[in-house]
Design a protein around this motif. Structure first.
Motif, PDB file in Angstrom:
ATOM      1  N   SER A   1     -11.346  56.296   1.683  1.00  0.00           N
ATOM      2  CA  SER A   1     -10.198  55.461   1.857  1.00  0.00           C
ATOM      3  C   SER A   1     -10.271  54.766   3.073  1.00  0.00           C
TER       4      SER A   1
ATOM      5  N   ARG B   1     -11.715  46.222  -1.736  1.00  0.00           N
ATOM      6  CA  ARG B   1     -11.556  47.404  -2.530  1.00  0.00           C
ATOM      7  C   ARG B   1     -12.612  48.327  -2.694  1.00  0.00           C
TER       8      ARG B   1
ATOM      9  N   GLU C   1     -15.923  53.160  -6.785  1.00  0.00           N
ATOM     10  CA  GLU C   1     -16.261  54.511  -7.234  1.00  0.00           C
ATOM     11  C   GLU C   1     -17.508  54.761  -7.708  1.00  0.00           C
TER      12      GLU C   1
ATOM     13  N   ILE D   1     -12.498  57.722  -4.981  1.00  0.00           N
ATOM     14  CA  ILE D   1     -11.858  56.882  -4.240  1.00  0.00           C
ATOM     15  C   ILE D   1     -10.349  57.278  -4.007  1.00  0.00           C
ATOM     16  N   SER D   2      -9.725  56.954  -2.893  1.00  0.00           N
ATOM     17  CA  SER D   2      -8.459  57.466  -2.809  1.00  0.00           C
ATOM     18  C   SER D   2      -7.150  56.691  -3.656  1.00  0.00           C
TER      19      SER D   2
ATOM     20  N   ASN E   1      -7.131  52.736  -1.317  1.00  0.00           N
ATOM     21  CA  ASN E   1      -8.107  52.239  -1.682  1.00  0.00           C
ATOM     22  C   ASN E   1      -8.290  50.774  -1.556  1.00  0.00           C
TER      23      ASN E   1
END
Length: 435
Positions: free
Chosen positions: A138, A225, A228, A234-235, A239
């Motif tokens: 994050s 961004r 993943e 990813i949060s 993110n």
């Protein structure tokens, strides 16, 4: 009988002599300390080789590496040979876990023959690799302003636990989100040119540095961004990072009227001083009114501050008509209540010098002197953060100042003896632009 006894003693002596000769000729051996190790998911492992007696000179012991584990992917190994120093009987190589995300892999080390030595008990050792859980990534924080250059930071979590100070470097990929209006290579650049965060060994966060190239109206927003992968989830909330390109700032960005919004570092200063024991000193921290107005102006080629519209305690520090000399944009550590870990992250500030302030920050005690005052321009240029870093309080934080200004205080690595209240006790005030 006596003759038989003599013959028997001669036989025993001969056998003993042969035995002693065999002992003298015994070949030393070399062996792994253990036949079995386990490489932890998150920690480095020391693998040890041992000699049956100390080496008479530096000894190199090579070994072969086999197994289902992938070197460079699952793990890194410090060397492919042991160096046993003269006079010692042990040596170590270090195996560090990397992206060991596949279950059931292992490493096998097999000793090669060394002239003058036999193999001991463990010629080889087997090392199962513990599987690492996927990281959650994050941004931390998510809002930034780019003047000349700045760091964007990301954090890692494993489960519900924050991951810090890794034993090895970690890289985290990111992309430029299509929502960006700024163009990479035209309005900004990424240091190193690679779209990935570097989480360095023993650090507290992953970082990437952005640099200003050009400011253009309508093309001043950067959105990063996270990506993943098998290693990184990813949060769902943090993110993306949002960067506003302000470009290099100067006094012209301060010119105008600014309305007081908040004492933004109050909670951080209060909690830090309270923990240190200054419970009385936090009761009288500066207070200001939402009607307070600061004005910056340029006249006759000089820069000034006007404080006639201040009614709160800031008028006890700032002096009306003080001349302001603008310095450089520098990187400083920022301490804010909603960014408790962000003190590890550098932010850009505009450094200025005021010709006159009241260092006592008091309505009854005067200690007039030039002083350093720092600024940040935030948001779209409509938020001003005034950062008071040089003051000698007499009505609040007295114990704190006495402690940090003591000449025998050693401080932490970021402590500045010339500015004992700078850092954890910087007084930060936010203002918004008046139309």
């Amino acid at each position: 009988m006596r003759k038989i006894l003599v013959i028997w003693m001669l036989i025993v002596s001969f056998v003993g002599f042969i035995g002693c000769s065999d002992d003298d000729a015994k070949v030393p051996d070399i062996s792994f300390r253990r036949a079995y190790y386990v490489l932890p998911a998150m920690e480095a492992l020391n693998v040890e080789v041992r000699l049956s007696e100390p080496a008479t000179e530096d000894l190199t012991v090579t070994f072969d590496v086999t197994g289902t584990g992938e070197e460079g992917e699952d793990y890194a190994i410090s060397a492919h040979e042991f160096i046993v120093k003269a006079g010692l009987d042990t040596a170590v190589v270090v195996i560090t876990p990397l992206n060991n995300m596949v279950e059931g892999r292992e490493i096998c080390l097999v000793l090669n023959r060394v002239e003058g030595y036999e193999f001991g008990v463990y010629k080889q050792t087997v090392i199962p690799i513990e599987k690492k859980s996927a990281f959650t990534t994050s941004f931390f924080p998510t809002e930034y302003n780019l003047y000349r250059e700045m760091e964007v930071a990301a954090r890692l979590d494993i489960g519900s636990k924050e991951y810090t100070t890794p034993p090895y470097d970690i890289t985290i990929p990111f992309e430029i989100d299509p929502a960006s209006t700024a163009v990479l290579g035209t309005h900004f650049e990424i240091e190193g040119g690679i779209q990935q965060f570097l989480y360095q060994k023993d650090d507290y966060m992953a970082r990437v540095k952005l640099k200003f190239l050009k400011k253009e109206e309508g093309k001043d927003k950067i959105v990063l961004r996270l990506v993943e992968t098998d290693n990184f989830m990813i949060s769902t909330t943090n993110n993306r990072a949002y960067v506003t390109i302000n470009g290099p700032i100067g006094f012209e960005d301060l010119v105008g009227s600014w309305k007081f919004e908040e004492f933004s570092s109050m909670e951080y200063v209060k909690s830090t001083a309270t923990i240190a024991g200054d419970t009385e000193g936090v009761k009288h921290l500066p207070e200001n009114s939402s009607s307070d107005i600061l004005v910056f102006e340029t006249s006759g080629g000089k820069n000034f501050i006007r404080t006639g519209q201040l009614t709160g305690d800031l008028k006890n520090y700032l002096c009306d008509g003080a001349e302001i000399t603008v310095g450089e944009i520098v990187n400083e550590q920022i301490y804010l209540p909603d960014e408790m870990r962000e003190w590890k992250l550098l932010r850009s500030v505009l450094r200025t010098n005021f010709s006159k302030v009241n260092l006592s920050f008091s309505p009854t005690n005067q200690n007039y002197s030039p002083a350093e005052v720092d600024f940040r321009i935030l948001g779209d240029g409509d938020i001003l953060e005034l950062r008071i870093v040089q003051y000698i309080p007499t009505d609040f934080l007295q114990e704190t100042y006495a402690y940090y200004s003591d000449p025998f205080y050693s401080g932490d690595v970021n402590f500045d003896k010339n500015y004992p209240m700078k850092g954890k006790f910087t007084l930060s005030f936010k203002f918004t632009k008046v139309d």
